[in-house]
Write a protein that holds these residues in place. Structure first.
Motif, PDB file in Angstrom:
ATOM      1  N   PRO A 152      23.869 -31.771  34.366  1.00  0.00           N
ATOM      2  CA  PRO A 152      24.230 -31.626  32.945  1.00  0.00           C
ATOM      3  C   PRO A 152      23.053 -31.794  31.989  1.00  0.00           C
ATOM      4  O   PRO A 152      22.869 -30.996  31.080  1.00  0.00           O
ATOM      5  CB  PRO A 152      25.287 -32.714  32.741  1.00  0.00           C
ATOM      6  N   ARG A 153      22.233 -32.837  32.232  1.00  0.00           N
ATOM      7  CA  ARG A 153      21.101 -33.061  31.324  1.00  0.00           C
ATOM      8  C   ARG A 153      20.107 -31.918  31.394  1.00  0.00           C
ATOM      9  O   ARG A 153      19.597 -31.452  30.372  1.00  0.00           O
ATOM     10  CB  ARG A 153      20.413 -34.379  31.678  1.00  0.00           C
ATOM     11  N   GLY A 154      19.822 -31.434  32.602  1.00  0.00           N
ATOM     12  CA  GLY A 154      18.893 -30.321  32.772  1.00  0.00           C
ATOM     13  C   GLY A 154      19.420 -29.055  32.126  1.00  0.00           C
ATOM     14  O   GLY A 154      18.664 -28.301  31.504  1.00  0.00           O
ATOM     15  N   PHE A 199      17.661 -27.036  29.107  1.00  0.00           N
ATOM     16  CA  PHE A 199      17.356 -25.624  29.338  1.00  0.00           C
ATOM     17  C   PHE A 199      17.943 -24.764  28.223  1.00  0.00           C
ATOM     18  O   PHE A 199      17.254 -23.905  27.656  1.00  0.00           O
ATOM     19  CB  PHE A 199      17.914 -25.180  30.695  1.00  0.00           C
ATOM     20  N   LEU A 200      19.211 -24.983  27.889  1.00  0.00           N
ATOM     21  CA  LEU A 200      19.868 -24.194  26.855  1.00  0.00           C
ATOM     22  C   LEU A 200      19.226 -24.410  25.485  1.00  0.00           C
ATOM     23  O   LEU A 200      19.082 -23.469  24.702  1.00  0.00           O
ATOM     24  CB  LEU A 200      21.351 -24.546  26.795  1.00  0.00           C
ATOM     25  N   GLU A 250      27.643 -29.146  28.844  1.00  0.00           N
ATOM     26  CA  GLU A 250      28.419 -30.208  29.475  1.00  0.00           C
ATOM     27  C   GLU A 250      27.933 -31.567  29.001  1.00  0.00           C
ATOM     28  O   GLU A 250      26.729 -31.796  28.907  1.00  0.00           O
ATOM     29  CB  GLU A 250      28.285 -30.123  30.999  1.00  0.00           C
ATOM     30  N   PRO A 251      28.845 -32.464  28.669  1.00  0.00           N
ATOM     31  CA  PRO A 251      28.417 -33.797  28.239  1.00  0.00           C
ATOM     32  C   PRO A 251      27.741 -34.541  29.383  1.00  0.00           C
ATOM     33  O   PRO A 251      28.088 -34.355  30.548  1.00  0.00           O
ATOM     34  CB  PRO A 251      29.724 -34.496  27.841  1.00  0.00           C
ATOM     35  N   ILE A 252      26.746 -35.354  29.038  1.00  0.00           N
ATOM     36  CA  ILE A 252      26.040 -36.152  30.033  1.00  0.00           C
ATOM     37  C   ILE A 252      26.854 -37.420  30.296  1.00  0.00           C
ATOM     38  O   ILE A 252      27.080 -38.224  29.381  1.00  0.00           O
ATOM     39  CB  ILE A 252      24.622 -36.519  29.547  1.00  0.00           C
ATOM     40  N   VAL A 253      27.311 -37.555  31.509  1.00  0.00           N
ATOM     41  CA  VAL A 253      28.123 -38.714  31.877  1.00  0.00           C
ATOM     42  C   VAL A 253      27.244 -39.723  32.614  1.00  0.00           C
ATOM     43  O   VAL A 253      26.657 -39.417  33.644  1.00  0.00           O
ATOM     44  CB  VAL A 253      29.311 -38.301  32.773  1.00  0.00           C
ATOM     45  N   ARG A 254      27.136 -40.900  32.054  1.00  0.00           N
ATOM     46  CA  ARG A 254      26.333 -41.949  32.687  1.00  0.00           C
ATOM     47  C   ARG A 254      27.263 -43.058  33.175  1.00  0.00           C
ATOM     48  O   ARG A 254      28.051 -43.603  32.395  1.00  0.00           O
ATOM     49  CB  ARG A 254      25.311 -42.525  31.705  1.00  0.00           C
ATOM     50  N   GLU A 255      27.159 -43.385  34.440  1.00  0.00           N
ATOM     51  CA  GLU A 255      27.977 -44.456  34.992  1.00  0.00           C
ATOM     52  C   GLU A 255      27.348 -45.801  34.656  1.00  0.00           C
ATOM     53  O   GLU A 255      26.126 -45.946  34.612  1.00  0.00           O
ATOM     54  CB  GLU A 255      28.085 -44.313  36.515  1.00  0.00           C
ATOM     55  N   ASP A 256      28.197 -46.801  34.408  1.00  0.00           N
ATOM     56  CA  ASP A 256      27.690 -48.143  34.141  1.00  0.00           C
ATOM     57  C   ASP A 256      27.070 -48.695  35.426  1.00  0.00           C
ATOM     58  O   ASP A 256      27.705 -48.705  36.488  1.00  0.00           O
ATOM     59  CB  ASP A 256      28.829 -49.057  33.699  1.00  0.00           C
ATOM     60  N   PRO A 257      25.806 -49.132  35.357  1.00  0.00           N
ATOM     61  CA  PRO A 257      25.151 -49.646  36.561  1.00  0.00           C
ATOM     62  C   PRO A 257      25.742 -50.989  36.991  1.00  0.00           C
ATOM     63  O   PRO A 257      26.225 -51.762  36.164  1.00  0.00           O
ATOM     64  CB  PRO A 257      23.693 -49.810  36.127  1.00  0.00           C
ATOM     65  N   ASP A 258      25.712 -51.239  38.290  1.00  0.00           N
ATOM     66  CA  ASP A 258      26.149 -52.534  38.804  1.00  0.00           C
ATOM     67  C   ASP A 258      25.035 -53.553  38.591  1.00  0.00           C
ATOM     68  O   ASP A 258      23.905 -53.353  39.043  1.00  0.00           O
ATOM     69  CB  ASP A 258      26.472 -52.432  40.301  1.00  0.00           C
ATOM     70  N   THR A 259      25.326 -54.616  37.883  1.00  0.00           N
ATOM     71  CA  THR A 259      24.327 -55.652  37.644  1.00  0.00           C
ATOM     72  C   THR A 259      24.228 -56.548  38.870  1.00  0.00           C
ATOM     73  O   THR A 259      25.233 -57.118  39.317  1.00  0.00           O
ATOM     74  CB  THR A 259      24.724 -56.503  36.423  1.00  0.00           C
TER      75      THR A 259
END
Length: 250
Positions: free
Chosen positions: A135-137, A141-142, A175-184
């Motif tokens: 998605p970010r790429g 690009f667009l 497409e929206p960039i979906v970032r998962e919450d990291p496990d601390t």
């Protein structure tokens, strides 16, 4: 101190000027307004060629017209070249990302060498669908591809920007960039990670890497803040470290 305009001298070619630094500039009066732009070269022949392109594009930009012959000749490849010339003064990192998009277009875009006026707008949708980027790429690009085609609109070679039009019509979507919450990690897990780096003993300086990671962990700060830290920010007497938040400057 002289201004840029005062440092320009006329050459033998009309509208072509040379700066005291040796760089060539284009200067032309269109509809009562004077336009000046650096041609980013000290080569006389290259400057003449760039001047011809610049004058044609600037005339089309100001008057909103382009000749039919010009429109039929301008390819996506030519727009990419002009786009990078326009970005000559940008940061190296920005230019690298721009060049990545252009390299991708040159490699697998089926209409890269075709006149842009003859490309079906829906062909852009088909091409974007083959990119297979994250998605970010895809978003990057667009964004850059849209900027390249904007040069065609500004020059009068395209009536509208096909990518922007398709995005507005939701034929092409970002497409929206979906970032998962990291496990601390727990304190025990963090120590294990740091110790694993220390115990590698490779040639890349694992001890330095582990110290860097340990500082991040113990101080609870981000990598950007640590990289910006100077010795003058450390007050040993007061046992205090002054950190500046990179995003906000606070």
């Amino acid at each position: 101190m002289k201004t840029t305009y005062q440092k320009l001298r006329k050459s033998k070619v009309p509208c072509l000027y040379i700066h005291d630094s040796g760089q060539y500039y284009a200067r032309k009066k269109i509809k009562g307004k004077i336009y000046v732009e650096a041609l980013a070269t000290q080569d006389y022949q290259i400057a003449k060629n760039k001047l011809a392109v610049w004058m044609r594009e600037k005339e089309a930009e100001v008057t909103g017209t382009a000749t039919e012959a010009d429109t039929e000749k301008v390819t996506l490849c030519a727009l990419c070249v002009r786009f990078m010339e326009h970005k000559a003064g940008k940061k190296e990192g920005t230019r690298k990302i721009d060049q990545w998009v252009i390299n991708r277009l040159a490699k697998d875009c089926p209409f890269y060498l075709l006149p842009i006026a003859k490309v079906n707008p829906l062909d852009y949708t088909s091409y974007v669908g083959t990119l297979k980027l994250k998605p970010r790429g895809t978003n990057e690009f667009l964004e850059i591809f849209t900027g390249i085609l904007t040069r065609g609109v500004v020059g009068g070679y395209l009536p509208v920007n096909p990518i922007k039009k398709l995005k507005d019509d939701e034929v092409i979507t970002n497409e929206p960039i979906v970032r998962e919450d990291p496990d601390t990690p727990t304190e025990e897990q963090a120590e294990k990670i740091i110790n694993a780096i220390v115990n590698k003993h490779d040639k890349n300086g694992p001890k330095s890497s582990s110290d860097f990671l340990r500082f991040l962990y113990l101080a609870g700060i981000g990598e950007a803040e640590l990289r910006a830290l100077k010795w003058s920010d450390v007050d040993f007497k007061a046992e205090r470290i002054y950190l500046r938040r990179v995003k906000t400057g606070k």
